[in-house]
Design an enzyme around this catalytic site. Structure first.
Site, mmCIF file in Angstrom:
data_model
loop_
_atom_site.group_PDB
_atom_site.id
_atom_site.type_symbol
_atom_site.label_atom_id
_atom_site.label_comp_id
_atom_site.label_asym_id
_atom_site.label_seq_id
_atom_site.Cartn_x
_atom_site.Cartn_y
_atom_site.Cartn_z
ATOM 1 C CG HIS A 1 -5.838 1.971 5.186
ATOM 2 N ND1 HIS A 1 -5.405 2.929 6.079
ATOM 3 C CD2 HIS A 1 -4.821 1.074 5.056
ATOM 4 C CE1 HIS A 1 -4.167 2.630 6.456
ATOM 5 N NE2 HIS A 1 -3.790 1.511 5.847
ATOM 6 C CD GLU B 1 -2.965 5.531 6.734
ATOM 7 O OE1 GLU B 1 -2.956 5.540 5.491
ATOM 8 O OE2 GLU B 1 -2.045 5.027 7.411
ATOM 9 C CG ASN C 1 -1.706 1.216 1.429
ATOM 10 O OD1 ASN C 1 -1.799 2.040 0.522
ATOM 11 N ND2 ASN C 1 -2.300 1.363 2.602
ATOM 12 C CB SER D 1 5.181 -1.846 11.975
ATOM 13 O OG SER D 1 4.843 -0.493 12.248
ATOM 14 N N GLY E 1 2.542 2.254 10.736
ATOM 15 C CA GLY E 1 3.523 3.330 10.572
ATOM 16 C C GLY E 1 4.256 3.695 11.856
ATOM 17 C CD GLU F 1 -3.509 -2.418 7.321
ATOM 18 O OE1 GLU F 1 -2.421 -2.674 6.804
ATOM 19 O OE2 GLU F 1 -4.127 -1.363 7.102
ATOM 20 C CE LYS G 1 -0.117 3.279 4.730
ATOM 21 N NZ LYS G 1 -0.104 3.396 6.170
HETATM 22 P P1 PGA Z 1 2.819 0.303 7.610
HETATM 23 O O1 PGA Z 1 1.361 0.523 6.989
HETATM 24 O O2 PGA Z 1 3.355 -0.982 7.059
HETATM 25 O O3 PGA Z 1 3.604 1.495 7.191
HETATM 26 O O4 PGA Z 1 2.639 0.231 9.109
HETATM 27 C C1 PGA Z 1 0.487 -0.550 6.751
HETATM 28 C C2 PGA Z 1 -0.810 -0.060 6.194
HETATM 29 O O5 PGA Z 1 -1.281 1.003 6.614
HETATM 30 O O6 PGA Z 1 -1.411 -0.707 5.326
#
Ligand code: PGA
Length: 253
Positions: A97, A99, A11, A208, A175, A169, A13
């Site tokens: 997601h 976010e 992803n 992560s 992140g 997640e 983003k």
């Molecule tokens: P990350 O994000 O691997 O940077 O923690 C995962 C995601 O949001 O899909």
């Protein structure tokens, strides 16, 4: 149960210019080993999707969009319809997601409408669920996930549930560098598995994931792959996670 497949999705983003995205796609295609049961998907930003689609044609890497609108094409300024994504060669779409939920007010019912829209045009939904740190600390993880799934899946037929992917997640792991331990993730994956009452739906872990922790996660019985954010932006680290998946499958096979 023997594991025969793993799914690794990247992803990207709201990152990368068109040139940077093209370069990353090129590096991934150059470095991609024989996948032996591992499925690889990338989700570039909308601006880079079409170029990526052309580049990926005939390769073993597949394309996802990061979001879609639930309506059919029409007067919805700024939005992108599933029909438009399918038209340029997307096969998957991320939905719900954290976010999107956190910054764009996406509710479980919107997530449900987006899942229906994806199915309408033949896109495979990758539905994201997960709890906040406060919810985990107050022992609400299971109830939050149960609600997310029940409300978003309410109008789906069981056959459709088998056709989508779920990504667990935990928001506190996205992140932050704080990955869930393989056991912690497995516990929630098993809970999700019980909720959906099918072993056919792949459940990916996200938050992560990196080359160091991927293998331990993939070794868990109910973890069917990863949704990778930060570590999918560098060809080397994404390829290394793909390599971990290939070797876990080999050891299992
Ligand atoms: P990350 O994000 O691997 O940077 O923690 C995962 C995601 O949001 O899909």
């Amino acid at each position: 149960m023997k594991k025969t497949a793993l799914i690794i999705a990247g992803n990207w983003k709201m990152n990368l210019t068109l040139g940077e995205s093209n370069e990353l796609v090129k590096q991934l295609l150059q470095g991609l080993p024989k996948l032996n049961g591992v499925q690889v998907i990338v989700a570039p930003p909308f601006t880079a999707l079409q170029a990526a689609a052309l580049e990926l044609k005939g390769s073993s890497m597949e394309l996802a969009a990061q979001d879609l609108h639930w309506e059919k094409p029409g007067a919805f300024t700024g939005a992108i319809a599933g029909e438009q994504l399918a038209d340029i060669g997307c096969r998957y779409v991320l939905i719900g997601h954290s976010e999107r939920r956190q910054y764009f007010g996406e509710t479980n019912s919107i997530v449900g409408k987006k899942i229906q829209a994806a199915f309408r045009v033949g896109l495979k939904p990758i539905v994201c669920v997960g709890e906040t740190v406060q919810e985990r600390e107050s022992q609400k993880t299971f109830s939050v996930i149960q609600t997310q799934i029940q409300q978003a899946f309410v109008s789906l037929r069981s056959k459709q549930i088998e056709e989508l992917f779920i990504a667990y997640e935990p928001i506190w792991a996205i992140g932050t560098g704080k990955v869930a331990s393989p056991e912690m993730a497995q516990e929630v994956h098993q809970f999700i598995r019980d909720q959906i009452k099918t072993s056919k739906t792949p459940i990916l872990y996200g938050g992560s994931v990196n080359p160091e922790n991927a293998r331990g996660l993939f070794a868990q019985p109910d973890i069917d792959g990863a949704l990778v954010g930060g570590a999918s932006l560098k060809a080397q680290s994404f390829l290394s996670i793909i390599g971990s998946a290939i070797s876990v499958l080999k050891e299992n096979g």
